[in-house]
Design a protein around this motif. Structure first.
Motif, PDB file in Angstrom:
ATOM      1  N   MET A   1       0.855  -1.173   0.000  1.00 31.80           N
ATOM      2  CA  MET A   1       0.000   0.000   0.000  1.00 31.80           C
ATOM      3  C   MET A   1       0.898   1.232   0.000  1.00 31.80           C
ATOM      4  SD  MET A   1      -2.821   1.057   2.887  1.00 31.80           S
ATOM      5  CE  MET A   1      -4.108   0.160   2.077  1.00 31.80           C
ATOM      6  N   GLU A   2       0.533   2.232  -0.759  1.00 31.63           N
ATOM      7  CA  GLU A   2       1.345   3.443  -0.770  1.00 31.63           C
ATOM      8  C   GLU A   2       1.119   4.246   0.494  1.00 31.63           C
ATOM      9  OE1 GLU A   2      -1.084   6.760  -3.200  1.00 31.63           O
ATOM     10  OE2 GLU A   2      -0.515   4.993  -4.362  1.00 31.63           O
ATOM     11  N   ARG A   3       2.087   5.046   0.811  1.00 36.19           N
ATOM     12  CA  ARG A   3       2.031   5.819   2.052  1.00 36.19           C
ATOM     13  C   ARG A   3       0.848   6.788   2.023  1.00 36.19           C
ATOM     14  NH1 ARG A   3       6.124   7.054   5.861  1.00 36.19           N
ATOM     15  NH2 ARG A   3       5.528   8.856   7.068  1.00 36.19           N
ATOM     16  N   ILE A   4       0.074   6.779   3.084  1.00 31.72           N
ATOM     17  CA  ILE A   4      -1.068   7.679   3.211  1.00 31.72           C
ATOM     18  C   ILE A   4      -0.664   8.754   4.204  1.00 31.72           C
ATOM     19  CG2 ILE A   4      -3.468   7.867   3.926  1.00 31.72           C
ATOM     20  CD1 ILE A   4      -3.769   4.898   3.187  1.00 31.72           C
ATOM     21  N   LEU A   5      -0.608  10.000   3.747  1.00 31.65           N
ATOM     22  CA  LEU A   5      -0.127  11.075   4.603  1.00 31.65           C
ATOM     23  C   LEU A   5      -1.209  11.632   5.508  1.00 31.65           C
ATOM     24  CD1 LEU A   5       2.166  12.947   2.063  1.00 31.65           C
ATOM     25  CD2 LEU A   5       2.825  11.341   3.855  1.00 31.65           C
ATOM     26  N   GLY A   7      -3.982  11.720   8.165  1.00 27.48           N
ATOM     27  CA  GLY A   7      -4.299  10.841   9.287  1.00 27.48           C
ATOM     28  C   GLY A   7      -5.675  10.215   9.190  1.00 27.48           C
ATOM     29  N   ASP A   8      -6.676  10.990   8.790  1.00 27.61           N
ATOM     30  CA  ASP A   8      -8.034  10.452   8.661  1.00 27.61           C
ATOM     31  C   ASP A   8      -8.085   9.345   7.612  1.00 27.61           C
ATOM     32  OD1 ASP A   8      -9.086  12.126  10.622  1.00 27.61           O
ATOM     33  OD2 ASP A   8      -9.594  13.702   9.177  1.00 27.61           O
ATOM     34  N   GLN A   9      -7.422   9.558   6.494  1.00 22.04           N
ATOM     35  CA  GLN A   9      -7.382   8.530   5.441  1.00 22.04           C
ATOM     36  C   GLN A   9      -6.665   7.282   5.942  1.00 22.04           C
ATOM     37  OE1 GLN A   9      -5.410  10.615   2.279  1.00 22.04           O
ATOM     38  NE2 GLN A   9      -7.339  11.294   1.350  1.00 22.04           N
ATOM     39  N   ARG A  10      -5.583   7.476   6.664  1.00 21.19           N
ATOM     40  CA  ARG A  10      -4.817   6.338   7.179  1.00 21.19           C
ATOM     41  C   ARG A  10      -5.654   5.534   8.181  1.00 21.19           C
ATOM     42  NH1 ARG A  10      -0.848   8.947   9.121  1.00 21.19           N
ATOM     43  NH2 ARG A  10      -1.663   8.997  11.234  1.00 21.19           N
ATOM     44  N   ARG A  11      -6.369   6.233   9.042  1.00 22.41           N
ATOM     45  CA  ARG A  11      -7.208   5.523  10.017  1.00 22.41           C
ATOM     46  C   ARG A  11      -8.348   4.771   9.327  1.00 22.41           C
ATOM     47  NH1 ARG A  11      -5.073   9.712  12.813  1.00 22.41           N
ATOM     48  NH2 ARG A  11      -6.636  11.248  12.259  1.00 22.41           N
ATOM     49  N   GLU A  12      -8.916   5.342   8.269  1.00 27.96           N
ATOM     50  CA  GLU A  12      -9.943   4.625   7.502  1.00 27.96           C
ATOM     51  C   GLU A  12      -9.340   3.381   6.842  1.00 27.96           C
ATOM     52  OE1 GLU A  12     -13.301   4.938   7.270  1.00 27.96           O
ATOM     53  OE2 GLU A  12     -13.016   6.393   8.874  1.00 27.96           O
ATOM     54  N   ALA A  13      -8.121   3.533   6.305  1.00 34.34           N
ATOM     55  CA  ALA A  13      -7.442   2.385   5.692  1.00 34.34           C
ATOM     56  C   ALA A  13      -7.114   1.329   6.748  1.00 34.34           C
ATOM     57  CB  ALA A  13      -6.167   2.844   4.981  1.00 34.34           C
ATOM     58  N   LEU A  14      -6.761   1.773   7.939  1.00 31.95           N
ATOM     59  CA  LEU A  14      -6.475   0.857   9.046  1.00 31.95           C
ATOM     60  C   LEU A  14      -7.723   0.058   9.402  1.00 31.95           C
ATOM     61  CD1 LEU A  14      -4.573  -0.090  11.355  1.00 31.95           C
ATOM     62  CD2 LEU A  14      -5.351   1.886  12.643  1.00 31.95           C
ATOM     63  N   GLN A  39       4.568   3.048  16.144  1.00 32.99           N
ATOM     64  CA  GLN A  39       4.050   4.025  17.104  1.00 32.99           C
ATOM     65  C   GLN A  39       2.889   4.820  16.499  1.00 32.99           C
ATOM     66  OE1 GLN A  39       4.644   4.151  20.300  1.00 32.99           O
ATOM     67  NE2 GLN A  39       3.125   5.759  20.500  1.00 32.99           N
ATOM     68  N   VAL A  40       2.944   5.126  15.219  1.00 34.18           N
ATOM     69  CA  VAL A  40       1.838   5.832  14.562  1.00 34.18           C
ATOM     70  C   VAL A  40       0.584   4.958  14.591  1.00 34.18           C
ATOM     71  CG1 VAL A  40       0.997   6.703  12.334  1.00 34.18           C
ATOM     72  CG2 VAL A  40       3.297   7.297  13.126  1.00 34.18           C
ATOM     73  N   ILE A  41       0.765   3.660  14.375  1.00 31.79           N
ATOM     74  CA  ILE A  41      -0.377   2.730  14.432  1.00 31.79           C
ATOM     75  C   ILE A  41      -0.967   2.712  15.836  1.00 31.79           C
ATOM     76  CG2 ILE A  41      -1.077   0.298  14.229  1.00 31.79           C
ATOM     77  CD1 ILE A  41      -0.563   1.729  11.525  1.00 31.79           C
ATOM     78  N   VAL A  42      -0.116   2.661  16.858  1.00 35.47           N
ATOM     79  CA  VAL A  42      -0.587   2.662  18.247  1.00 35.47           C
ATOM     80  C   VAL A  42      -1.416   3.927  18.509  1.00 35.47           C
ATOM     81  CG1 VAL A  42       0.166   2.818  20.665  1.00 35.47           C
ATOM     82  CG2 VAL A  42       1.281   1.206  19.105  1.00 35.47           C
ATOM     83  N   GLN A  43      -0.932   5.073  18.027  1.00 30.20           N
ATOM     84  CA  GLN A  43      -1.661   6.333  18.206  1.00 30.20           C
ATOM     85  C   GLN A  43      -2.975   6.326  17.430  1.00 30.20           C
ATOM     86  OE1 GLN A  43       1.342   9.115  16.985  1.00 30.20           O
ATOM     87  NE2 GLN A  43       2.382   9.060  18.965  1.00 30.20           N
ATOM     88  N   ASP A  44      -2.949   5.813  16.196  1.00 28.88           N
ATOM     89  CA  ASP A  44      -4.171   5.737  15.393  1.00 28.88           C
ATOM     90  C   ASP A  44      -5.218   4.848  16.061  1.00 28.88           C
ATOM     91  OD1 ASP A  44      -3.269   7.448  13.428  1.00 28.88           O
ATOM     92  OD2 ASP A  44      -2.746   5.862  12.007  1.00 28.88           O
ATOM     93  N   VAL A  45      -4.785   3.718  16.604  1.00 31.86           N
ATOM     94  CA  VAL A  45      -5.716   2.818  17.284  1.00 31.86           C
ATOM     95  C   VAL A  45      -6.318   3.520  18.500  1.00 31.86           C
ATOM     96  CG1 VAL A  45      -5.895   0.688  18.636  1.00 31.86           C
ATOM     97  CG2 VAL A  45      -4.720   0.666  16.434  1.00 31.86           C
TER      98      VAL A  45
END
Length: 180
Positions: A1-5, A7-14, A39-45
């Motif tokens: 997956m390409e990098r999603i800059l 945060g909202d898009q990344r959390r939706e993708a997560l 760590q970004v994943i931990v924060q997103d969760v």
């Protein structure tokens, strides 16, 4: 997956990644897929949990918990007590009768209630947890409370739950209200 800059898009993708998986996905694996640090994943969760998302953190990784109606028709908190060597037998007893162990909870005199998500739905889950427990120098939570602990158990119906309780009682694991 390409990098999603964003945060909202990344959390939706997560959320999408977790919804596609029937098994827990490690933070490291999610970070690799998203092109960010663990760590970004931990924060997103944490942010997603704050918005009432059902993301559970287990010893195997993150899982999106969307209760299936047939399993949720009967949910009960059971108080149990057994030795550490009997953990695997306790788990087998529940899953072999069609139940699922969602968590473990202890009531600690100093810290209050301590709860940890388990999601033990099969013998394989039980064996994996037991292997990790045996290979760790850390003691199970139940040892903080003289082996007394609680599990939230779900079953397809009241009859299945009764069978689970009866089997745990026969093995001496179930603590009745007057026993505690």
């Amino acid at each position: 997956m390409e990098r999603i800059l964003d945060g909202d898009q990344r959390r939706e993708a997560l959320l999408l990644e977790l919804s596609k998986s029937s098994r827990p996905v490690s933070g490291t694996e999610l970070a690799r897929r998203m092109g960010v640090s663990r760590q970004v994943i931990v924060q997103d969760v944490a942010l997603l949990r704050a918005t009432s998302r059902n993301i559970l953190s287990t010893n195997k990784g993150y899982i999106l918990f969307e209760p299936r109606l047939e399993l949720e028709s009967c949910r009960k908190t059971l108080c149990v007590r057994h030795t550490t060597e009997q953990v695997l037998d306790e788990f087998y007893t529940v899953v072999d009768l069609g139940g699922k162990i969602l968590d473990v909870v202890v009531e600690h005199d100093l810290y209050g209630q301590i709860a940890v998500d388990l999601i033990i739905a099969s013998r394989q889950d039980a064996e994996e947890f037991f292997r990790k427990m045996q290979g760790s120098r850390v003691k199970p939570l139940k040892e903080l409370t003289e082996d007394i602990h609680y599990h939230t158990v779900v079953a397809r119906d009241g009859s299945a739950m009764e069978q689970i309780e009866k089997a745990l009682l026969q093995k001496g694991y179930l603590v009745l209200a007057s026993d505690s």
